[in-house]
Design a protein around this motif. Structure first.
Motif, short mmCIF file in Angstrom:
data_model
loop_
_atom_site.label_atom_id
_atom_site.label_comp_id
_atom_site.label_asym_id
_atom_site.label_seq_id
_atom_site.Cartn_x
_atom_site.Cartn_y
_atom_site.Cartn_z
N ARG A 1 0.71 -1.27 0.13
CA ARG A 1 0.23 0.11 0.03
C ARG A 1 0.75 1.34 0.12
NH1 ARG A 1 -4.35 -0.08 4.52
NH2 ARG A 1 -2.82 -1.70 5.71
N VAL A 2 1.98 1.08 0.64
CA VAL A 2 2.88 2.43 0.78
C VAL A 2 3.51 2.57 -0.47
CG1 VAL A 2 5.14 3.09 1.54
CG2 VAL A 2 3.74 2.22 3.00
N ILE A 3 3.73 1.56 -1.49
CA ILE A 3 4.24 1.56 -2.84
C ILE A 3 3.27 2.16 -3.72
CG2 ILE A 3 5.07 0.20 -4.91
CD1 ILE A 3 7.19 0.88 -2.25
N ALA A 4 1.91 1.68 -3.71
CA ALA A 4 0.89 2.19 -4.39
C ALA A 4 0.47 3.56 -4.21
CB ALA A 4 -0.53 1.34 -4.08
N CYS A 5 0.53 3.96 -2.89
CA CYS A 5 0.53 5.63 -2.65
C CYS A 5 1.66 6.23 -3.42
CB CYS A 5 0.28 5.78 -1.11
SG CYS A 5 -0.93 5.20 -0.49
N HIS A 6 2.96 5.68 -3.31
CA HIS A 6 3.93 6.56 -3.78
C HIS A 6 4.12 6.48 -5.25
CE1 HIS A 6 8.05 7.89 -3.98
NE2 HIS A 6 8.41 6.91 -4.91
N SER A 7 3.24 5.60 -5.95
CA SER A 7 3.34 5.70 -7.39
C SER A 7 2.10 6.35 -7.99
CB SER A 7 3.08 4.07 -7.99
OG SER A 7 1.79 3.59 -7.50
N LYS A 8 1.20 6.84 -7.04
CA LYS A 8 0.31 7.82 -7.39
C LYS A 8 1.01 9.16 -7.18
CE LYS A 8 -3.77 5.03 -5.57
NZ LYS A 8 -4.70 4.88 -4.76
N GLY A 9 2.29 9.38 -6.72
CA GLY A 9 2.73 10.57 -6.65
C GLY A 9 2.54 11.26 -5.37
N GLU A 10 2.15 10.71 -4.06
CA GLU A 10 1.87 11.16 -2.89
C GLU A 10 3.41 11.24 -2.23
OE1 GLU A 10 -0.96 8.99 -0.71
OE2 GLU A 10 -2.39 9.04 -2.08
N GLY A 11 3.36 12.26 -1.38
CA GLY A 11 4.88 12.46 -0.56
C GLY A 11 4.85 11.41 0.69
N TYR A 12 6.07 11.71 1.16
CA TYR A 12 6.31 10.73 2.30
C TYR A 12 5.45 11.15 3.46
CZ TYR A 12 10.78 9.27 0.05
OH TYR A 12 11.78 8.68 -0.58
N ASP A 13 5.31 12.57 3.85
CA ASP A 13 4.44 13.01 4.95
C ASP A 13 2.96 12.35 4.81
OD1 ASP A 13 6.35 14.18 5.98
OD2 ASP A 13 6.27 16.05 5.01
N LYS A 14 2.54 12.59 3.31
CA LYS A 14 1.07 12.24 3.30
C LYS A 14 0.75 10.88 3.44
CE LYS A 14 -2.59 13.48 0.12
NZ LYS A 14 -3.06 13.96 -1.08
N ILE A 15 1.77 10.06 3.04
CA ILE A 15 1.32 8.52 3.06
C ILE A 15 1.86 8.01 4.53
CG2 ILE A 15 2.71 6.22 2.60
CD1 ILE A 15 3.76 7.57 -0.25
N SER A 16 2.66 8.69 5.36
CA SER A 16 2.77 8.34 6.89
C SER A 16 1.56 8.81 7.44
CB SER A 16 4.08 9.19 7.41
OG SER A 16 3.51 10.21 7.84
N LYS A 17 0.95 9.84 7.14
CA LYS A 17 -0.28 10.27 8.02
C LYS A 17 -1.38 9.39 7.55
CE LYS A 17 1.02 15.21 8.82
NZ LYS A 17 0.97 16.35 8.45
N LYS A 18 -1.45 9.09 6.24
CA LYS A 18 -2.67 7.95 5.83
C LYS A 18 -2.53 6.74 6.29
CE LYS A 18 -4.54 6.60 1.24
NZ LYS A 18 -4.22 6.77 -0.23
N LEU A 19 -1.49 6.11 6.57
CA LEU A 19 -1.26 4.89 6.69
C LEU A 19 -0.74 4.88 8.41
CD1 LEU A 19 0.49 3.33 3.64
CD2 LEU A 19 -2.02 3.34 4.36
N SER A 20 -0.65 5.85 9.06
CA SER A 20 -0.26 5.70 10.67
C SER A 20 1.17 5.14 10.42
CB SER A 20 -1.13 5.19 11.10
OG SER A 20 -2.63 5.62 11.48
N LEU A 21 2.04 5.44 9.83
CA LEU A 21 3.32 4.79 9.86
C LEU A 21 4.36 6.07 10.00
CD1 LEU A 21 3.56 2.41 6.76
CD2 LEU A 21 3.26 1.85 9.19
N PRO A 22 5.51 5.70 10.80
CA PRO A 22 6.83 6.63 10.78
C PRO A 22 7.14 7.02 9.48
CG PRO A 22 6.95 4.91 12.32
CD PRO A 22 5.91 4.71 11.34
N LYS A 23 7.54 8.35 9.33
CA LYS A 23 8.14 8.76 7.90
C LYS A 23 9.41 8.20 7.74
CE LYS A 23 9.72 13.18 5.75
NZ LYS A 23 10.07 14.63 6.16
N SER A 24 10.23 7.76 8.70
CA SER A 24 11.34 6.98 8.18
C SER A 24 11.17 5.73 7.73
CB SER A 24 12.11 6.93 9.46
OG SER A 24 11.51 6.28 10.65
#
Length: 186
Positions: A14-37
């Protein structure tokens, strides 16, 4: 900091799918409740390896297969006085290069080392009596290492070398080291 939690493969995809849509690290981390690192590490792994799966094969490969280890234990059970050097040579002739320490670790995991008994070189009559007495005593005292009574004088001499055996096999013909009592002579 050391990685302490492994995320599921589905979450990493799911992280890779969000990244391939063009979303940034901050947006992905908030959306999936994961640390940015963590998001950064997952994407970095995907870019370098092309997949988010964990690959096996970490750690040092075993020198001996389970079959080779069983062969070593069987060989020692046949001849308890065999040395680790002789076992290493046998393994080397079969194409496996191992050290004495590796052989020792295998034997220590499966068997227990005991001091071999020294028995005097006796006449055949004494050897026959000794073997029958030890067989009787082994049946009578299966849990003891040391035998007591009149046979102690003949049967229980300790030596320095080690023998891999079960404790009740101390006086079977293959375990003791034949020696001359009190230096031999006349």
């Amino acid at each position: 900091m050391v990685k302490t939690k492994e995320y599921s493969e589905d979450l990493r995809k799911r992280v890779i799918a969000c990244h391939s849509k063009g979303e940034g690290y901050d947006k992905i981390s908030k959306k999936l409740s994961l640390p940015k690192s963590t998001v950064q590490a997952i994407i970095k792994k995907f870019k370098s390896q092309g997949d988010v799966m964990n690959f096996g094969g970490r750690g040092r490969k075993r020198l001996l297969s389970a079959r080779a280890e069983r062969t070593i234990v069987r060989r020692v059970n046949q001849n308890p006085r065999i040395t680790a050097g002789e076992i290493v040579e046998e393994q080397r002739s079969s194409g496996v290069n191992v050290s004495r320490h590796t052989v020792g670790r295998v034997l220590k995991a499966c068997l227990k080392a005991y001091h071999s008994r020294k028995t005097p070189l006796l006449k055949p009559v004494h050897l026959k009596a000794k073997s029958s007495q030890s067989a009787i005593l082994i049946k009578m005292l299966p849990s003891r290492n040391m035998l007591y009574g009149p046979t102690k004088r003949i049967l229980s001499y300790n030596s320095v070398s080690s023998v891999y055996r079960k404790s009740v096999e101390a006086f079977l013909p293959k375990s003791p080291i034949p020696t001359v009592k009190h230096g031999g002579g006349n």
